[in-house]
Design a protein around this motif. Structure first.
Motif, PDB file in Angstrom:
ATOM      1  N   ASP A  65      88.287  -4.381  47.570  1.00  0.00           N
ATOM      2  CA  ASP A  65      88.664  -4.016  46.205  1.00  0.00           C
ATOM      3  C   ASP A  65      87.489  -3.484  45.395  1.00  0.00           C
ATOM      4  OD1 ASP A  65      91.223  -4.765  46.765  1.00  0.00           O
ATOM      5  OD2 ASP A  65      91.335  -6.400  45.306  1.00  0.00           O
ATOM      6  N   GLY A  66      86.365  -4.221  45.398  1.00  0.00           N
ATOM      7  CA  GLY A  66      85.206  -3.778  44.626  1.00  0.00           C
ATOM      8  C   GLY A  66      84.633  -2.476  45.144  1.00  0.00           C
ATOM      9  N   ALA A  67      84.609  -2.325  46.452  1.00  0.00           N
ATOM     10  CA  ALA A  67      84.116  -1.082  47.045  1.00  0.00           C
ATOM     11  C   ALA A  67      84.998   0.093  46.641  1.00  0.00           C
ATOM     12  CB  ALA A  67      84.058  -1.219  48.556  1.00  0.00           C
ATOM     13  N   VAL A  68      86.295  -0.109  46.635  1.00  0.00           N
ATOM     14  CA  VAL A  68      87.220   0.955  46.222  1.00  0.00           C
ATOM     15  C   VAL A  68      86.912   1.395  44.795  1.00  0.00           C
ATOM     16  CG1 VAL A  68      89.627   1.464  45.648  1.00  0.00           C
ATOM     17  CG2 VAL A  68      89.074   0.314  47.798  1.00  0.00           C
ATOM     18  N   ARG A  69      86.720   0.431  43.908  1.00  0.00           N
ATOM     19  CA  ARG A  69      86.434   0.783  42.515  1.00  0.00           C
ATOM     20  C   ARG A  69      85.123   1.562  42.398  1.00  0.00           C
ATOM     21  NH1 ARG A  69      88.717  -4.404  41.780  1.00  0.00           N
ATOM     22  NH2 ARG A  69      86.667  -5.400  41.822  1.00  0.00           N
ATOM     23  N   ALA A  70      84.086   1.140  43.144  1.00  0.00           N
ATOM     24  CA  ALA A  70      82.791   1.816  43.057  1.00  0.00           C
ATOM     25  C   ALA A  70      82.853   3.227  43.636  1.00  0.00           C
ATOM     26  CB  ALA A  70      81.727   0.993  43.787  1.00  0.00           C
ATOM     27  N   ILE A  71      83.518   3.387  44.776  1.00  0.00           N
ATOM     28  CA  ILE A  71      83.643   4.726  45.372  1.00  0.00           C
ATOM     29  C   ILE A  71      84.431   5.650  44.450  1.00  0.00           C
ATOM     30  CG2 ILE A  71      84.568   6.044  47.313  1.00  0.00           C
ATOM     31  CD1 ILE A  71      84.194   3.462  49.016  1.00  0.00           C
ATOM     32  N   THR A  72      85.538   5.138  43.908  1.00  0.00           N
ATOM     33  CA  THR A  72      86.361   5.946  43.004  1.00  0.00           C
ATOM     34  C   THR A  72      85.589   6.335  41.760  1.00  0.00           C
ATOM     35  OG1 THR A  72      88.363   4.844  43.811  1.00  0.00           O
ATOM     36  CG2 THR A  72      88.514   5.993  41.700  1.00  0.00           C
ATOM     37  N   ASN A 105      82.032  -7.446  56.973  1.00  0.00           N
ATOM     38  CA  ASN A 105      81.637  -6.321  56.122  1.00  0.00           C
ATOM     39  C   ASN A 105      82.170  -4.997  56.636  1.00  0.00           C
ATOM     40  OD1 ASN A 105      79.513  -7.030  53.815  1.00  0.00           O
ATOM     41  ND2 ASN A 105      79.190  -8.442  55.505  1.00  0.00           N
ATOM     42  N   ASP A 106      82.078  -4.760  57.925  1.00  0.00           N
ATOM     43  CA  ASP A 106      82.562  -3.481  58.449  1.00  0.00           C
ATOM     44  C   ASP A 106      84.075  -3.353  58.280  1.00  0.00           C
ATOM     45  OD1 ASP A 106      79.950  -3.090  59.113  1.00  0.00           O
ATOM     46  OD2 ASP A 106      80.275  -2.809  61.250  1.00  0.00           O
ATOM     47  N   ALA A 107      84.796  -4.453  58.470  1.00  0.00           N
ATOM     48  CA  ALA A 107      86.252  -4.406  58.308  1.00  0.00           C
ATOM     49  C   ALA A 107      86.630  -4.128  56.853  1.00  0.00           C
ATOM     50  CB  ALA A 107      86.870  -5.720  58.770  1.00  0.00           C
ATOM     51  N   ALA A 108      85.924  -4.776  55.916  1.00  0.00           N
ATOM     52  CA  ALA A 108      86.219  -4.558  54.500  1.00  0.00           C
ATOM     53  C   ALA A 108      85.878  -3.132  54.086  1.00  0.00           C
ATOM     54  CB  ALA A 108      85.443  -5.555  53.650  1.00  0.00           C
ATOM     55  N   GLU A 109      84.762  -2.603  54.605  1.00  0.00           N
ATOM     56  CA  GLU A 109      84.383  -1.236  54.250  1.00  0.00           C
ATOM     57  C   GLU A 109      85.382  -0.229  54.830  1.00  0.00           C
ATOM     58  OE1 GLU A 109      80.424   1.608  53.981  1.00  0.00           O
ATOM     59  OE2 GLU A 109      80.349  -0.192  55.233  1.00  0.00           O
ATOM     60  N   ALA A 110      85.826  -0.458  56.053  1.00  0.00           N
ATOM     61  CA  ALA A 110      86.831   0.430  56.641  1.00  0.00           C
ATOM     62  C   ALA A 110      88.108   0.425  55.806  1.00  0.00           C
ATOM     63  CB  ALA A 110      87.121   0.009  58.076  1.00  0.00           C
ATOM     64  N   ALA A 111      88.500  -0.768  55.348  1.00  0.00           N
ATOM     65  CA  ALA A 111      89.698  -0.860  54.511  1.00  0.00           C
ATOM     66  C   ALA A 111      89.511  -0.090  53.207  1.00  0.00           C
ATOM     67  CB  ALA A 111      90.018  -2.327  54.227  1.00  0.00           C
ATOM     68  N   ALA A 112      88.334  -0.225  52.595  1.00  0.00           N
ATOM     69  CA  ALA A 112      88.073   0.455  51.330  1.00  0.00           C
ATOM     70  C   ALA A 112      88.089   1.970  51.495  1.00  0.00           C
ATOM     71  CB  ALA A 112      86.724  -0.003  50.768  1.00  0.00           C
ATOM     72  N   LEU A 113      87.442   2.459  52.547  1.00  0.00           N
ATOM     73  CA  LEU A 113      87.396   3.907  52.762  1.00  0.00           C
ATOM     74  C   LEU A 113      88.788   4.477  52.990  1.00  0.00           C
ATOM     75  CD1 LEU A 113      84.207   4.140  55.006  1.00  0.00           C
ATOM     76  CD2 LEU A 113      84.435   4.884  52.619  1.00  0.00           C
ATOM     77  N   SER A 143      77.273   7.997  49.752  1.00  0.00           N
ATOM     78  CA  SER A 143      76.448   6.933  50.331  1.00  0.00           C
ATOM     79  C   SER A 143      76.866   5.607  49.716  1.00  0.00           C
ATOM     80  CB  SER A 143      74.967   7.202  50.064  1.00  0.00           C
ATOM     81  OG  SER A 143      74.148   6.239  50.688  1.00  0.00           O
ATOM     82  N   CYS A 144      77.320   4.674  50.558  1.00  0.00           N
ATOM     83  CA  CYS A 144      77.874   3.391  50.099  1.00  0.00           C
ATOM     84  C   CYS A 144      76.901   2.251  50.356  1.00  0.00           C
ATOM     85  CB  CYS A 144      79.181   3.091  50.830  1.00  0.00           C
ATOM     86  SG  CYS A 144      80.487   4.312  50.580  1.00  0.00           S
ATOM     87  N   SER A 145      76.734   1.376  49.368  1.00  0.00           N
ATOM     88  CA  SER A 145      75.870   0.203  49.518  1.00  0.00           C
ATOM     89  C   SER A 145      76.547  -1.001  48.884  1.00  0.00           C
ATOM     90  CB  SER A 145      74.517   0.446  48.839  1.00  0.00           C
ATOM     91  OG  SER A 145      73.841   1.534  49.432  1.00  0.00           O
ATOM     92  N   PHE A 146      76.576  -2.102  49.638  1.00  0.00           N
ATOM     93  CA  PHE A 146      77.223  -3.329  49.176  1.00  0.00           C
ATOM     94  C   PHE A 146      76.317  -4.522  49.478  1.00  0.00           C
ATOM     95  CE2 PHE A 146      80.606  -0.551  51.119  1.00  0.00           C
ATOM     96  CZ  PHE A 146      80.944   0.084  49.931  1.00  0.00           C
ATOM     97  N   GLY A 147      76.459  -5.610  48.706  1.00  0.00           N
ATOM     98  CA  GLY A 147      75.562  -6.735  48.926  1.00  0.00           C
ATOM     99  C   GLY A 147      76.144  -8.067  48.510  1.00  0.00           C
ATOM    100  N   PHE A 148      75.397  -9.139  48.833  1.00  0.00           N
ATOM    101  CA  PHE A 148      75.771 -10.495  48.438  1.00  0.00           C
ATOM    102  C   PHE A 148      76.065 -10.538  46.943  1.00  0.00           C
ATOM    103  CE2 PHE A 148      73.462 -13.163  51.938  1.00  0.00           C
ATOM    104  CZ  PHE A 148      74.353 -12.675  52.865  1.00  0.00           C
ATOM    105  N   GLY A 149      76.971 -11.418  46.577  1.00  0.00           N
ATOM    106  CA  GLY A 149      77.391 -11.513  45.190  1.00  0.00           C
ATOM    107  C   GLY A 149      78.446 -10.489  44.832  1.00  0.00           C
ATOM    108  N   GLY A 150      78.923  -9.737  45.842  1.00  0.00           N
ATOM    109  CA  GLY A 150      79.924  -8.709  45.581  1.00  0.00           C
ATOM    110  C   GLY A 150      79.367  -7.489  44.894  1.00  0.00           C
ATOM    111  N   GLN A 151      78.074  -7.196  45.089  1.00  0.00           N
ATOM    112  CA  GLN A 151      77.442  -6.032  44.460  1.00  0.00           C
ATOM    113  C   GLN A 151      77.858  -4.762  45.196  1.00  0.00           C
ATOM    114  OE1 GLN A 151      75.631  -6.689  41.820  1.00  0.00           O
ATOM    115  NE2 GLN A 151      74.564  -8.629  42.076  1.00  0.00           N
ATOM    116  N   ASN A 152      78.258  -3.754  44.451  1.00  0.00           N
ATOM    117  CA  ASN A 152      78.675  -2.478  45.035  1.00  0.00           C
ATOM    118  C   ASN A 152      78.036  -1.325  44.273  1.00  0.00           C
ATOM    119  OD1 ASN A 152      80.899  -3.649  46.805  1.00  0.00           O
ATOM    120  ND2 ASN A 152      81.632  -4.270  44.782  1.00  0.00           N
TER     121      ASN A 152
END
Length: 407
Positions: free
Chosen positions: A275-282, A308-316, A390-399
């Motif tokens: 979810d957070g990755a989707v918002r950041a990419i959008t 992480n890879d599964a969540a990123e694949a879902a977001a993309l 270019s996508c970057s994500f981290g602990f604490g849900g940082q996107n």
């Protein structure tokens, strides 16, 4: 009208080499650089991706090198090279208009472990007076400013493994607002400490392929079992495009968009649906005024961990639908440089646009589950469009997500 932001210089110090050319060649070979690490001998995970042939004393002088921890040395040398690449002369620029914003994920645990040992045996007099200035995260930016005479805003961003990308986004805003005319930005980290390796191993985040470390980092691959510790730095020189063209500077790419946000979900696990990755990419695409169909490359965070890879694949897939652009993940080659990873990825995205190629992902043989991504593997692939994410994500849900285009 928002000013467009140009990338006019790149400086890299990574396991793939100390120049942009060396890094690009290693990426295109698509082979992991992980190897047994003497620094980690005897630990459950004893391998990493190391920066080799690095002579800090030769580059900085023995006295200056001694006062800096390894991640600071990386930052200063990468910044010097970026400034040279941009055709800038620190002796002639207006220092008060030059900012430095660097991402660093954590303090230097190697230095602190050494000094805590002195305290642990009741010998505080042996604690080095350099312990703090050579290890606190802000000193990466501080030492770069001292070295190059950059007297503008100077600080470090810390958003875990998104730190380098966050720094670039903040630097962009300093230029858009008119606060600075030039910003040196990126990230630096050296995560090859015994404490760091132990902590991540205890969390079961690291690959355990001790007998085959060169096969350990395998982003998005069905057999992935964790990431490989890395280190390094990347510094980009950012300027307003109009200023760069006025001085006839080389323009490698344009930073079109930046998006950031939080999962607000879990301390270390990503939101399973991204979810957070989707918002950041959008947000990054909207900021760049790009549609998903305009993107020709996704430089994925791609840690090689199952979640992480599964969540990123879902977001993309949620953002791009069934037409996800070709995906590459540099951590297969250079490991995970934590706070520097987003900056290194940004530099690699710029190089991909420069060469019109998508480099392969090391050790990728096939993806598990759904959705399936178009992961580039084996050899570089021609890039069909002139924009990359270019996508970057981290602990604490940082996107944090960046969008670059050709000039």
């Amino acid at each position: 009208m928002r000013p467009e932001i140009a990338v006019t210089g790149l400086g890299l110090v990574t396991p793939a080499g100390h120049t942009a050319g060396a890094n690009w060649a290693a990426l295109c070979r698509g082979r992991s650089l992980a190897a047994t690490d003497p620094e980690l001998a005897g630990l459950p995970v004893d391998f990493s991706c190391q920066v080799t042939d690095f002579d800090a004393a030769g580059e900085l002088g023995r006295s200056r090198a001694r006062r800096m921890d390894r991640f600071i040395q990386f930052a200063v040398i990468a910044a010097r090279r970026a400034v040279t690449d941009a055709g800038l002369d620190p002796h002639t620029w207006r220092g008060e208009r030059v900012g430095v914003v660097l991402g660093v994920g954590s303090n230097s645990l190697s230095t602190y472990v050494t000094e805590f040992c002195h305290l642990g045996v009741g010998q505080p007099q042996r604690v080095s007076p350099l312990a703090l200035p050579r290890s606190v995260p802000s000193m990466a930016a501080g030492e770069v400013a001292i070295d190059l005479g950059a007297q503008g805003p100077n600080f470090t961003t810390a958003s875990a493994c998104a730190s380098g990308a966050t720094a670039i986004g903040v630097a962009r805003d300093l230029l858009r607002s008119g606060t600075c005319d030039i910003v040196l930005t990126g990230g630096s980290e050296s995560a090859r400490s015994r404490m760091t390796a132990t902590c991540f191993a205890r969390m079961r985040a690291l690959s355990r392929r001790r007998e085959e470390p060169h096969l350990a980092s395998r982003p998005f691959d069905a057999a992935r079992d964790g990431f490989v510790l890395g280190e390094g730095a990347a510094v980009l020189v950012l300027e307003r495009l109009t200023d760069a063209r006025a001085r006839q500077a080389p323009v490698s790419a344009v930073l079109r968009g930046y998006g950031a946000g939080s999962d607000a979900h879990h301390p270390v696990a990503p939101h399973p649906d991204g979810d957070g990755a989707v918002r950041a990419i959008t947000a990054a695409l909207d900021d760049a005024r790009c549609a998903p169909r305009d993107i020709g490359l996704v430089n994925a965070h791609g840690t090689s961990t199952p979640l992480n890879d599964a969540a990123e694949a879902a977001a993309l897939t949620r953002v791009f639908g069934h037409d996800v652009p070709p995906v590459t993940a540099a951590k297969g080659v250079i490991g995970h440089a934590l706070g520097a990873a987003g900056a290194i990825q940004a530099a690699y995205t710029v190089l991909a646009l420069r060469h019109h190629l998508v480099p392969p992902t090391a050790n990728f043989e096939g993806q598990d589950g759904n959705p399936k991504l178009d992961v580039v593997a084996g050899r570089p692939r021609p890039m069909r469009k002139d924009a990359g994410v270019s996508c970057s994500f981290g602990f604490g849900g940082q996107n944090a997500v960046l969008v670059f285009t050709t000039p």
